[in-house]
Scaffold this motif. Structure first.
Motif, PDB file in Angstrom:
ATOM      1  N   ASP A  94       1.408 -50.513  17.886  1.00 13.98           N
ATOM      2  CA  ASP A  94       2.453 -49.548  17.526  1.00 13.98           C
ATOM      3  C   ASP A  94       1.926 -48.117  17.586  1.00 13.98           C
ATOM      4  O   ASP A  94       2.635 -47.192  18.002  1.00 13.98           O
ATOM      5  CB  ASP A  94       2.988 -49.837  16.122  1.00 13.98           C
ATOM      6  CG  ASP A  94       3.873 -51.071  16.087  1.00 13.98           C
ATOM      7  OD1 ASP A  94       4.278 -51.541  17.176  1.00 13.98           O
ATOM      8  OD2 ASP A  94       4.142 -51.577  14.984  1.00 13.98           O
ATOM      9  N   ASP A  95       0.662 -47.931  17.158  1.00 14.90           N
ATOM     10  CA  ASP A  95       0.047 -46.602  17.233  1.00 14.90           C
ATOM     11  C   ASP A  95      -0.022 -46.130  18.683  1.00 14.90           C
ATOM     12  O   ASP A  95       0.343 -44.989  19.003  1.00 14.90           O
ATOM     13  CB  ASP A  95      -1.366 -46.631  16.642  1.00 14.90           C
ATOM     14  CG  ASP A  95      -1.384 -46.975  15.165  1.00 14.90           C
ATOM     15  OD1 ASP A  95      -0.486 -46.512  14.440  1.00 14.90           O
ATOM     16  OD2 ASP A  95      -2.294 -47.701  14.743  1.00 14.90           O
ATOM     17  N   ARG A  97       1.688 -47.054  21.290  1.00 19.28           N
ATOM     18  CA  ARG A  97       3.016 -46.750  21.855  1.00 19.28           C
ATOM     19  C   ARG A  97       3.508 -45.384  21.379  1.00 19.28           C
ATOM     20  O   ARG A  97       4.115 -44.629  22.144  1.00 19.28           O
ATOM     21  CB  ARG A  97       4.011 -47.850  21.471  1.00 19.28           C
ATOM     22  CG  ARG A  97       3.864 -49.130  22.301  1.00 19.28           C
ATOM     23  CD  ARG A  97       5.019 -50.073  22.061  1.00 19.28           C
ATOM     24  NE  ARG A  97       4.953 -50.681  20.743  1.00 19.28           N
ATOM     25  CZ  ARG A  97       4.322 -51.830  20.485  1.00 19.28           C
ATOM     26  NH1 ARG A  97       3.701 -52.480  21.456  1.00 19.28           N
ATOM     27  NH2 ARG A  97       4.313 -52.339  19.269  1.00 19.28           N
ATOM     28  N   TYR A  98       3.216 -45.077  20.113  1.00 19.17           N
ATOM     29  CA  TYR A  98       3.612 -43.769  19.570  1.00 19.17           C
ATOM     30  C   TYR A  98       2.879 -42.645  20.282  1.00 19.17           C
ATOM     31  O   TYR A  98       3.491 -41.646  20.706  1.00 19.17           O
ATOM     32  CB  TYR A  98       3.332 -43.736  18.073  1.00 19.17           C
ATOM     33  CG  TYR A  98       3.533 -42.384  17.432  1.00 19.17           C
ATOM     34  CD1 TYR A  98       4.721 -41.672  17.599  1.00 19.17           C
ATOM     35  CD2 TYR A  98       2.520 -41.813  16.664  1.00 19.17           C
ATOM     36  CE1 TYR A  98       4.902 -40.436  17.013  1.00 19.17           C
ATOM     37  CE2 TYR A  98       2.693 -40.580  16.072  1.00 19.17           C
ATOM     38  CZ  TYR A  98       3.885 -39.893  16.242  1.00 19.17           C
ATOM     39  OH  TYR A  98       4.052 -38.663  15.667  1.00 19.17           O
ATOM     40  N   TYR A  99       1.563 -42.783  20.471  1.00 13.84           N
ATOM     41  CA  TYR A  99       0.804 -41.747  21.161  1.00 13.84           C
ATOM     42  C   TYR A  99       1.319 -41.557  22.592  1.00 13.84           C
ATOM     43  O   TYR A  99       1.433 -40.432  23.077  1.00 13.84           O
ATOM     44  CB  TYR A  99      -0.684 -42.106  21.216  1.00 13.84           C
ATOM     45  CG  TYR A  99      -1.319 -42.406  19.876  1.00 13.84           C
ATOM     46  CD1 TYR A  99      -0.902 -41.764  18.708  1.00 13.84           C
ATOM     47  CD2 TYR A  99      -2.350 -43.336  19.763  1.00 13.84           C
ATOM     48  CE1 TYR A  99      -1.481 -42.052  17.491  1.00 13.84           C
ATOM     49  CE2 TYR A  99      -2.936 -43.619  18.542  1.00 13.84           C
ATOM     50  CZ  TYR A  99      -2.492 -42.975  17.414  1.00 13.84           C
ATOM     51  OH  TYR A  99      -3.068 -43.256  16.202  1.00 13.84           O
ATOM     52  N   GLN A 100       1.612 -42.671  23.244  1.00 19.18           N
ATOM     53  CA  GLN A 100       2.105 -42.585  24.622  1.00 19.18           C
ATOM     54  C   GLN A 100       3.414 -41.806  24.678  1.00 19.18           C
ATOM     55  O   GLN A 100       3.658 -41.043  25.621  1.00 19.18           O
ATOM     56  CB  GLN A 100       2.291 -43.988  25.195  1.00 19.18           C
ATOM     57  CG  GLN A 100       2.663 -44.012  26.675  1.00 19.18           C
ATOM     58  CD  GLN A 100       2.765 -45.429  27.207  1.00 19.18           C
ATOM     59  OE1 GLN A 100       2.911 -46.379  26.449  1.00 19.18           O
ATOM     60  NE2 GLN A 100       2.707 -45.575  28.519  1.00 19.18           N
ATOM     61  N   SER A 101       4.256 -41.985  23.652  1.00 17.70           N
ATOM     62  CA  SER A 101       5.537 -41.277  23.635  1.00 17.70           C
ATOM     63  C   SER A 101       5.351 -39.769  23.501  1.00 17.70           C
ATOM     64  O   SER A 101       6.260 -39.001  23.816  1.00 17.70           O
ATOM     65  CB  SER A 101       6.405 -41.794  22.478  1.00 17.70           C
ATOM     66  OG  SER A 101       5.923 -41.332  21.212  1.00 17.70           O
ATOM     67  N   LEU A 102       4.170 -39.335  23.041  1.00 20.64           N
ATOM     68  CA  LEU A 102       3.890 -37.909  22.880  1.00 20.64           C
ATOM     69  C   LEU A 102       3.365 -37.280  24.162  1.00 20.64           C
ATOM     70  O   LEU A 102       3.152 -36.072  24.213  1.00 20.64           O
ATOM     71  CB  LEU A 102       2.879 -37.700  21.749  1.00 20.64           C
ATOM     72  CG  LEU A 102       3.296 -38.218  20.364  1.00 20.64           C
ATOM     73  CD1 LEU A 102       2.171 -38.002  19.367  1.00 20.64           C
ATOM     74  CD2 LEU A 102       4.570 -37.551  19.878  1.00 20.64           C
ATOM     75  N   GLY A 103       3.140 -38.111  25.179  1.00 23.71           N
ATOM     76  CA  GLY A 103       2.706 -37.586  26.467  1.00 23.71           C
ATOM     77  C   GLY A 103       1.227 -37.273  26.563  1.00 23.71           C
ATOM     78  O   GLY A 103       0.816 -36.449  27.391  1.00 23.71           O
TER      79      GLY A 103
END
Length: 236
Positions: A94-95, A97-103
């Motif tokens: 989950d971490d 995926r969150y970082y990836q969403s930040l680009g």
């Protein structure tokens, strides 16, 4: 893949041991200029006049976390498009995926190998570093690190217990809870660096509870009790 020229790094990290390790890994070994910032606010201030090829950010920091720092840096025209990498022990699916969403360009887990950190960064940025032979394992050095951590652990735990007692006073001051957060994060970083994943995981759970106390105007004595229960298991 494109070749990336890495000459300067803006590094935001509050842990002194990690600061030293990254400075050695990039600046001493590869002559890459590293601007080390010991807090999120310091990093945001430094970005105003320091043009970096890379933003290297810790995730969990007192007051302002890494993703929030990144959002602030993106408001500065100098670093609107500068690649960013998170250096963190928070690497659950989950971490990530969150970082990836930040680009971000990628994530490097703690603990990391200082001898290969530069190559790992270049790999994430799209470069192809020349293959280097892996250094042979040195179990005697690992044993020394474990002994250092075992010697430091009682002192770190005593400081955490003292800060926890301060947080129990009424009214509870946010500054005292922030101090508790810093001490637990310091323990988590040390445990990760020295390879004690059991204590690192326990400290991470407590750190998340303390973060909620700092960020929330209402504080629960149950939260403090749960942190104290976690403390009982932080031994070798």
């Amino acid at each position: 893949m494109k070749t990336v020229e890495l000459q300067s790094v803006l590094f935001v990290e509050d842990d002194a041991d990690t600061q030293a390790a990254v400075r050695f890994a990039l600046q001493d070994l590869h002559q890459i200029h590293v601007r080390v910032c010991g807090s999120a606010r310091e990093g945001l201030q430094a970005a105003a006049d320091f043009r970096a090829n890379l933003l290297l950010l810790d995730v969990m920091m007192p007051e302002i976390d890494g993703p929030t720092v990144l959002a602030g840096l993106r408001q500065n025209a100098i670093h609107r498009d500068t690649p960013a990498i998170f250096l963190t022990s928070l690497v659950q699916p989950d971490d990530l995926r969150y970082y990836q969403s930040l680009g971000v360009a990628g994530v490097i887990p703690k603990p990391f190998d200082p001898l290969t950190l530069a190559d790992r960064i270049l790999e994430l940025l799209g470069a192809m570093p020349e293959a280097q032979p892996s250094p042979p394992p040195m179990p005697e050095e690992l044993d020394v690190l474990h002994r250092v951590f075992a010697r430091e652990l009682p002192v770190k735990l005593e400081r955490i217990r003292g800060a926890l007692a301060q947080c129990r006073t009424e009214p509870v001051a946010r500054q005292e809870c922030a101090r508790l957060w810093e001490l637990i994060e310091d323990l988590r970083n040390a445990a990760s660096t020295y390879g004690n994943h059991r204590i690192s995981s326990a400290a991470q759970r407590a750190e998340q509870r303390v973060a909620s106390l700092v960020l929330s105007p209402s504080r629960s004595s149950r939260d403090l009790l749960e942190i104290e229960m976690e403390l009982m298991g932080w031994s070798l």
